[in-house]
Design an enzyme around this catalytic site. Sequence first.
Site, PDB file in Angstrom:
ATOM      1  N   SER A   1       0.833  -1.212   0.000  1.00  0.00           N
ATOM      2  CA  SER A   1       0.000   0.000   0.000  1.00  0.00           C
ATOM      3  C   SER A   1       0.864   1.257   0.000  1.00  0.00           C
ATOM      4  CB  SER A   1      -0.874  -0.014   1.261  1.00  0.00           C
ATOM      5  OG  SER A   1      -1.437   1.255   1.480  1.00  0.00           O
TER       6      SER A   1
ATOM      7  N   TYR B   1      -2.419   5.409  -4.143  1.00  0.00           N
ATOM      8  CA  TYR B   1      -3.579   6.267  -3.920  1.00  0.00           C
ATOM      9  C   TYR B   1      -3.387   7.499  -4.785  1.00  0.00           C
ATOM     10  CZ  TYR B   1      -5.809   3.763  -0.084  1.00  0.00           C
ATOM     11  OH  TYR B   1      -6.493   2.840   0.657  1.00  0.00           O
TER      12      TYR B   1
ATOM     13  N   LYS C   1      -8.418  -0.589  -9.099  1.00  0.00           N
ATOM     14  CA  LYS C   1      -9.032  -1.334  -7.984  1.00  0.00           C
ATOM     15  C   LYS C   1     -10.197  -0.542  -7.399  1.00  0.00           C
ATOM     16  CE  LYS C   1      -7.783  -3.212  -3.403  1.00  0.00           C
ATOM     17  NZ  LYS C   1      -8.187  -2.228  -2.403  1.00  0.00           N
TER      18      LYS C   1
HETATM   19  C1  LIG Z   1      -7.024  -2.698   7.573  1.00  0.00           C
HETATM   20  C2  LIG Z   1      -7.226  -2.488   6.101  1.00  0.00           C
HETATM   21  C3  LIG Z   1      -6.486  -1.523   5.430  1.00  0.00           C
HETATM   22  C4  LIG Z   1      -6.644  -1.336   4.065  1.00  0.00           C
HETATM   23  N1  LIG Z   1      -5.850  -0.433   3.404  1.00  0.00           N
HETATM   24  C5  LIG Z   1      -5.905  -0.350   2.046  1.00  0.00           C
HETATM   25  C6  LIG Z   1      -4.987   0.455   1.338  1.00  0.00           C
HETATM   26  O1  LIG Z   1      -4.109   1.104   1.912  1.00  0.00           O
HETATM   27  N2  LIG Z   1      -5.089   0.487  -0.014  1.00  0.00           N
HETATM   28  C7  LIG Z   1      -6.040  -0.236  -0.700  1.00  0.00           C
HETATM   29  O2  LIG Z   1      -6.098  -0.170  -1.935  1.00  0.00           O
HETATM   30  N3  LIG Z   1      -6.917  -1.010  -0.046  1.00  0.00           N
HETATM   31  C8  LIG Z   1      -6.859  -1.112   1.309  1.00  0.00           C
HETATM   32  N4  LIG Z   1      -7.724  -1.942   1.968  1.00  0.00           N
HETATM   33  C9  LIG Z   1      -8.683  -2.760   1.192  1.00  0.00           C
HETATM   34  C10 LIG Z   1      -8.050  -4.095   0.777  1.00  0.00           C
HETATM   35  O3  LIG Z   1      -7.062  -3.940  -0.208  1.00  0.00           O
HETATM   36  C11 LIG Z   1      -9.106  -5.055   0.214  1.00  0.00           C
HETATM   37  O4  LIG Z   1      -9.815  -4.401  -0.811  1.00  0.00           O
HETATM   38  C12 LIG Z   1     -10.093  -5.575   1.261  1.00  0.00           C
HETATM   39  O5  LIG Z   1      -9.451  -5.713   2.502  1.00  0.00           O
HETATM   40  C13 LIG Z   1     -10.649  -6.904   0.801  1.00  0.00           C
HETATM   41  O6  LIG Z   1     -11.596  -7.386   1.705  1.00  0.00           O
HETATM   42  P1  LIG Z   1     -11.255  -8.458   2.856  1.00  0.00           P
HETATM   43  O7  LIG Z   1     -10.439  -7.732   3.883  1.00  0.00           O
HETATM   44  O8  LIG Z   1     -12.598  -8.826   3.375  1.00  0.00           O
HETATM   45  O9  LIG Z   1     -10.500  -9.573   2.242  1.00  0.00           O
HETATM   46  C14 LIG Z   1      -7.593  -2.122   3.347  1.00  0.00           C
HETATM   47  C15 LIG Z   1      -8.342  -3.087   4.031  1.00  0.00           C
HETATM   48  C16 LIG Z   1      -8.163  -3.286   5.388  1.00  0.00           C
HETATM   49  C17 LIG Z   1      -8.951  -4.351   6.077  1.00  0.00           C
END
Ligand SMILES: Cc1cc2nc3c(=O)[nH]c(=O)nc-3n(C[C@H](O)[C@H](O)[C@H](O)COP(=O)(O)O)c2cc1C
Length: 397
Positions: free
Chosen positions: A110, A133, A256
């Site tokens: 990330s 981002y 995404k």
């Molecule tokens: C704690 C946390 C932080 C996240 N941070 C980002 C991020 O920095 N960038 C991003 O594109 N998605 C982020 N996401 C989304 C994840 O990439 C992903 O889309 C999502 O967690 C998928 O669902 P799941 O956790 O149920 O598997 C984050 C998700 C979580 C749970």
Amino acid sequence: MSLLKTATNVADFAAAARRRLPRVVWDYLDGGAEDETTLRDNRAGFERLKIMPRVLTGNAKRDQSVELFGTRFASPFMIGPTGLNGLFWPDADLALARAAASADVGFALSTASNNSLEEVAATGPGTRWFQLYPWGDAAFSARLLERAKRSGYSAVIVTVDTLTAGKRERDLRNGFSHELRITPRVVLDGLAHPAWLRSVWLGRGMPRFENLAEFLPPGASASQLADFTRSQRNPSFAWEDIERLKRTWEGPILVKGILASADAVRALEAGADGVVVSNHGGRQLDGAPATIDALPDIVAAIGGRGRVLVDGGFRRGSDIVKAVALGADAVLLGRSTLYGLAAAGQAGATRVLAILRDEVDRTLALAGARSLVDLQQMQIVSSPPSQLRHGALDRVV
Ligand SMILES: Cc1cc2nc3c(=O)[nH]c(=O)nc-3n(C[C@H](O)[C@H](O)[C@H](O)COP(=O)(O)O)c2cc1C
């Protein structure tokens, strides 16, 4: 016996993570937006879909490997991008990158990581992608892409579903936003979780957004970096900006946060090499569809012209098999590997990957498939059984 030996599934790691983390940190990891309907529906979507097994197919040996952008991975899943991992474990991004490499799957870092992209690249062999981002200042994005390229990241994921912050009510109630502010409640919460307190808080203090440090004066605090991140939100980011990023990056780009098939097509027109079907794990638009429900239309709309990845609620090998049978090329893991990490560091994340690999293999065996290609002919049946769904190629009726 240690958790690594006793845990049999991802849910066991989730339970252990919940015990080890202070409430405010657990809520950040596990929570979703508003009423958390989309968060729940991501899981419920899998429960509505059933795999129609075929028998006596001679599939004594199975192959779950997959090729993405010229690299072959051992399994059809990889660790997706998550920010602020340093809240769960010290040097968490390094731990996740190493866990992915040891399992021969990819790792997406990330923008909001707590180890810099250069530090992660220095962990050794492994396929790494960088998640961007879209910043308000285009020069910052260009600079991050330049660093990612120099450090050997082979693809970029541009996340487009967070231009406005989701309303995450657990975080609001806990007073949490991008950083842990020290309040009496947080102190008590920390004291009640001494293993976390020792390793994360007393070990390192508040994790910083290390990729962004160069944009602020030397020695900027975690809190200044968090303020900077907030100030750089860019609600006017648009498709033309994807075209610009593609020109800057040149390599593979995935967009995404796609749920509508028209947007998937638009992403390809803008030069993307694929999409990640995602609702950000139910953390952004509450009421958005479950990703497994949105997937088939997107697969059809893309029609093989780009790669389709998907994430959201994947906790079982059978979830992954269902997504591949519906036409996904691969799955990104979010919370699943974070549960492993938060419970037991790199070893925990590694164990989660091994459990999922075993479950995918077992599901293939039980379903009567030899490989992911076979899965495309698998019948995926939605429950109640009146609505039939078929594999991506729609060959089986
Ligand atoms: C704690 C946390 C932080 C996240 N941070 C980002 C991020 O920095 N960038 C991003 O594109 N998605 C982020 N996401 C989304 C994840 O990439 C992903 O889309 C999502 O967690 C998928 O669902 P799941 O956790 O149920 O598997 C984050 C998700 C979580 C749970």
